[in-house]
Motif scaffolding. Sequence first.
Motif, PDB file in Angstrom:
ATOM      1  N   ARG A 127       0.822  -1.210   0.000  1.00  0.00           N
ATOM      2  CA  ARG A 127       0.000   0.000   0.000  1.00  0.00           C
ATOM      3  C   ARG A 127       0.856   1.261   0.000  1.00  0.00           C
ATOM      4  O   ARG A 127       0.498   2.266  -0.630  1.00  0.00           O
ATOM      5  CB  ARG A 127      -0.949  -0.029   1.199  1.00  0.00           C
ATOM      6  N   ALA A 128       1.993   1.217   0.700  1.00  0.00           N
ATOM      7  CA  ALA A 128       2.902   2.364   0.660  1.00  0.00           C
ATOM      8  C   ALA A 128       3.453   2.565  -0.752  1.00  0.00           C
ATOM      9  O   ALA A 128       3.572   3.702  -1.231  1.00  0.00           O
ATOM     10  CB  ALA A 128       4.045   2.162   1.656  1.00  0.00           C
ATOM     11  N   GLN A 130       1.911   1.670  -3.486  1.00  0.00           N
ATOM     12  CA  GLN A 130       0.779   2.162  -4.262  1.00  0.00           C
ATOM     13  C   GLN A 130       0.586   3.663  -4.083  1.00  0.00           C
ATOM     14  O   GLN A 130       0.118   4.355  -4.990  1.00  0.00           O
ATOM     15  CB  GLN A 130      -0.503   1.436  -3.837  1.00  0.00           C
ATOM     16  N   ASP A 131       0.968   4.165  -2.917  1.00  0.00           N
ATOM     17  CA  ASP A 131       0.857   5.597  -2.639  1.00  0.00           C
ATOM     18  C   ASP A 131       2.033   6.393  -3.209  1.00  0.00           C
ATOM     19  O   ASP A 131       2.121   7.601  -2.987  1.00  0.00           O
ATOM     20  CB  ASP A 131       0.760   5.836  -1.134  1.00  0.00           C
ATOM     21  N   GLY A 132       2.946   5.709  -3.903  1.00  0.00           N
ATOM     22  CA  GLY A 132       4.040   6.407  -4.569  1.00  0.00           C
ATOM     23  C   GLY A 132       5.384   6.335  -3.881  1.00  0.00           C
ATOM     24  O   GLY A 132       6.336   7.005  -4.309  1.00  0.00           O
ATOM     25  N   SER A 166       2.752  -4.218  -7.208  1.00  0.00           N
ATOM     26  CA  SER A 166       2.672  -2.754  -7.203  1.00  0.00           C
ATOM     27  C   SER A 166       3.041  -2.113  -8.531  1.00  0.00           C
ATOM     28  O   SER A 166       2.679  -0.965  -8.798  1.00  0.00           O
ATOM     29  CB  SER A 166       3.595  -2.188  -6.115  1.00  0.00           C
TER      30      SER A 166
END
Length: 256
Positions: A127-128, A130-132, A166
């Motif tokens: 998720r991190a 995915q957040d860039g 990712s």
Amino acid sequence: MITGVLLDISGVLHEGDKAVPGAAEAVQRLHAAGLPVRFLTNSTRRSKRRLIEELAAFGIGVAPDEVFTPVAAARAWLDENGHVPHLLIHPGLEEDFADCGTEGPVAVVVGDAADRFSYQNMNNAFRALQDGAPFLALAANRVFRDKDGLLSLDAGPFVHALEYASGTKPILFGKPEADFFRATVASMGCDPALAVMIGDDAESDVAGALAAGIGLGILVRTGKYRDGDEDRVDPRPSAVVADVGEAVDLILSERG
């Protein structure tokens, strides 16, 4: 003429909790011949301090500036780029990140986290990303020889799983990254073409070193070596020998 030697640690100098027979004597012979030696490892289950202590217990005394791990390069990247680490690492490595900053954008840092490679921890890292967040891989080895004598999954399969999920390509800091080898050779002040790498991993240690411009790559049949490994990589090893002692025999005979 060979003017510097790079030595992998796990699988070359020790297997699990036991030294490879003749390893300490092999290192002593290199020093006696006036050859600078550097110790390289992709192992990310122990801090640099602990690695040095373990080598000393095997009768191999080394200075901190002779040991090269991926952590120092990753720490430098974090500092230079102003990121704080989202760590997915083994607890034994945490002390090497203890003084990192706590404010700024996040970068995901993955090593061999062992039992910490849970679904929740992997998903949090995903998720991190995915957040860039940038993706820093301390190593991408496939397997290692575990303390029970059998092969176990290393960090690589988990790094590739996160990359696949990712779509974020990792920045690799350990072997077989060319800059890792070149920085180690530069610390000895010798020409890469006149250096030799000794390793048990045909892909990361030996082929990686040769692709980086290291003159010779010697594969030992200890550690994670499996029959036929030398035929599965390109470039192929310069030589395949029984162990580090035989590798040193070859180096000293090459020097005349």
